[in-house]
Design an enzyme around this catalytic site. Structure first.
Site: not given
Lengths: 472, 472
Positions: B10, B53, B338, B373
């Protein structure tokens, strides 16, 4: 930064002197007193840098350097030739043997340590990448996918003219080597106008320019896109401190003014080649990441990609309550194709269908090979009606043109069945959405294949399971 | 090494003073005069380091530090708090806010530049990895596969006892945090006995030990396996030059003797956490390389791996004229599974079969999911007879035990058909070998499935195509 240093000299007193200097600075030191011993030490101790006497009985320094640089396992180790010779022709001979730099006896400590620090730092940056390349090669990722580096391909040089009186002849020398040379007046111009991607090497001159060349080097190095770009700096030979500072700031190599053109040629090639090598090491990462999300047969994205991509799309569309659709696409009677014509032909069919699917989707949609003969397309911001038309268009496209395959076989007529499922983004998981699509696909198959079926909405799952749309 | 430094204070005179010092050393400097400005500058300029700071009106340095470290985009930027305060409690508060170090006003140049160089060097090493993580995350590789880093998991500390009078209380403090502590007497012992893989942090003391602690740090750093291991060094506070040298050699952080235990706790946690973070960044590469050669459903290697692996095996076996065999394994009637039970169940069947295949092969053979597969096992140094028995054993294994699947479904009886092809390594390409295996598989399917068929030798390809062996 610490380092393991191999000192090679046939005179024991020279070895002792250099070893003592290095030990004070906490370097680890290994020594050798002739060429064959040096090559053994390189293999055994894997040093970070080699300080190599030129004039030795038997195998001389040039030959040792050539042997180190000619072996792929040791080529990355920086070699500094330590020599009483100071003719340009000697330096050029060393550079051609692959040497990274020269130090003149008696050794100046500032020059010695600045050069060691710089070379070790550059080496460390690529050490990690090289270690990882070994992993990638081991698993077959890098060798199979990375483009081969052409060691002899010329490069592209950014030449900062400011302060370089002989810029024209320098530029011509580089151009005669096949390099493309771009000249800008000042460092500011370079930062404003030049794009780092376009260049393999930055060449500039210190001490006679209007700005401060080292300031410019520092600016380049603090920008990520220029950070690893080779910088070759021409400067006054007398100013060792300034050279040390430049090396500390991260320049890669230097030339002493007035610029000797043979040396310019050798050093610029060395830097361009090294950049290519290091780029390739770094690219391995990108290649392997891409390979991880790509199907190797079709080049499409794979299931792994779809999963992470779906999550991102849902995050984006879910907040707006937008719809998302999947097409679950299965090649009809694929098993028969495989059985009848063999896997090779089957693979060609898959590649061809993959291409048709990919050509058909919009840029912001995503097509993946989900496994076997099944593809999935994720349509973002797409209602069920829009998804059904897209699916129907794709189905017709596939059935319209038989797939050409190699060998003495006619083009093969192929059809696909497609299940379509739609949800509000974020309200169903990918698995749930695909499961609904799968059930619709199953209905499409049962209804005779080569057709599109929309899945029932998730809520009405217990009711009518799906509704046939396309048919053929 | 150059860097972009954000100076936050600052008081304009402090900013100017520090800026001037840094500019002389060719650093790039950005400034801010309060907390909110600092946070904007961090986002906008992406500095390599922040000099912050502590005492500022409004938002103080601790708060700014917390904000930088709390944001995933900026958490990696090192923060050095510059303070007139010199109480342990202030330092601990800063460390808890995430600060990387402290410098006391008025600033000592040697300490300032040594610390900047060290932090920037550490940051650079991970910058590249971080940039690449972004690519991996983008493609879904890293997020989906890397283990999550547990920030609070305690670590494992190697404590070098030599020269550390308070080693017992230091060890106890670390153990109280949950860390596991291993004590060795000297650096030599550490190098001889300890394995780098076992430790997250090395803690040692300088100045009162029998050996030279810096020499030991240098030795650690010149060994690849210890190179990135965090080193925390306790040393006398008065010796700034020695600290600078230690930082130059690559220590990661330091403690001033006598060791304040709160500070020890904070600094050791910081180092352990950072190591975990950087390990993860580096591991991304390994993960993505592995992912590239792995099938995501079954965890088996994939076709890409088989291709590169085959080439290496042939190189090795070909010279000795040894045979090589492939088993081409296909799940019978997989499509029906499937269709009947859905993809989820199909996937479970594939995972289960994959496990049986993998358990069945010898350590030096390779099993991959080739697609859909279909699985392929590569048997090295295996005659056709040996390959046939292996295939027959596997076939029986699969058919003997139905596959358990989730949901209200009975275990599913599954069988496989297997085609076997054998060649002298190096005399047939992988494609040719698999093609012959495929034709044998086709014959096995035609002969009723659940059986093993050997391919005819490559030479007799025009004759009888294959011979049934196993049957059921």
């Amino acid at each position: 930064m610490t380092a393991r240093i191999l000192v090679v000299d046939d005179l024991p007193v020279n070895v002792k002197l250099l070893e003592a200097k290095l030990l004070v600075e906490y370097y680890e030191v290994v020594t050798a007193s002739n060429g064959p011993e040096a090559l053994r030490a390189v293999r055994e101790h894997n040093p970070d840098i080699v300080l190599l006497d030129v004039m030795m009985p038997g195998m001389d320094g040039y030959q040792v350097c050539e042997a180190i640089k000619g072996d792929p396992d040791t080529a990355h180790i920086p070699v500094v030739m330590v020599t009483a010779l100071d003719e340009v022709s000697d330096r050029v001979r060393g550079l051609e043997a692959g040497a990274d730099d020269f130090l003149t006896k008696p050794l100046n400590d500032i020059a010695l340590f600045a050069r060691i620090r710089s070379l070790v730092r550059l080496k460390r940056a690529s050490d990690e990448w090289r270690a990882r390349e070994a992993t990638a090669v081991e698993l077959g990722v890098s060798s199979s996918m990375c483009p081969v580096v052409d060691e002899k391909a010329p490069g592209s040089v950014l030449l900062i003219g400011d302060g370089m009186a002989d810029r024209e002849s320098v530029g011509k020398t580089l151009a005669d080597q096949g390099h493309s040379v771009t000249v800008v007046e000042t460092g500011e111009e370079a930062l404003e106008q030049a794009s780092a991607d376009d260049f393999d090497l930055v060449l500039l001159s210190d001490g006679e320019s209007s700005g401060d060349a080292l300031r410019f080097c520092s600016q380049l190095r603090s920008q990520p896109e220029w950070r690893t770009k080779p910088i070759l700096l021409a400067l006054a030979g007398s100013d060792t401190e300034r050279l040390a500072k430049a090396l500390e700031l991260g320049i890669n190599d230097y030339l002493v003014r007035p610029i000797e053109h043979d040396e310019l040629i050798a050093r610029s090639w060395t830097q361009i080649r090294r950049k290519r090598y290091e780029d390739r090491l770094r690219d391995n990462f990108t290649y392997s990441v891409n390979a991880a999300v790509t199907d190797s047969l079709t080049g499409m994205y794979n299931r792994r990609y779809l999963e992470s991509h779906f999550a991102r799309v849902c995050d984006r569309l879910g907040a707006a309550g937008k719809p998302i659709s999947v097409l679950v696409i299965d090649v009809d009677h694929f098993k028969l194709i495989n059985d009848q014509f063999g896997h090779d032909t089957g693979d060609q069919v898959l590649q061809s269908i993959a291409k048709r699917v990919q050509n058909d989707v919009r840029g912001f949609d995503t097509a993946v090979r989900y496994g076997g003969e099944e593809f999935i397309v994720l349509l973002t911001d797409s209602s069920q009606d829009a998804a059904l038309s897209a699916a129907e268009r794709l189905r017709m496209q596939v059935s319209a043109t038989p797939v050409p395959v190699s060998g003495p076989i006619d083009d093969i007529a192929v059809t696909v069945s497609i299940g379509v499922a739609t949800a509000v983004a974020g309200q169903e998981s990918l698995d749930e959405l695909i499961q609904r699509g799968d059930r619709a696909l199953y209905d499409a198959k049962n209804a005779g294949r080569n057709r599109v079926v929309a899945a029932a909405a998730a809520e009405r799952d217990s009711g009518i399971s799906s509704a046939a749309v396309g048919q053929n």
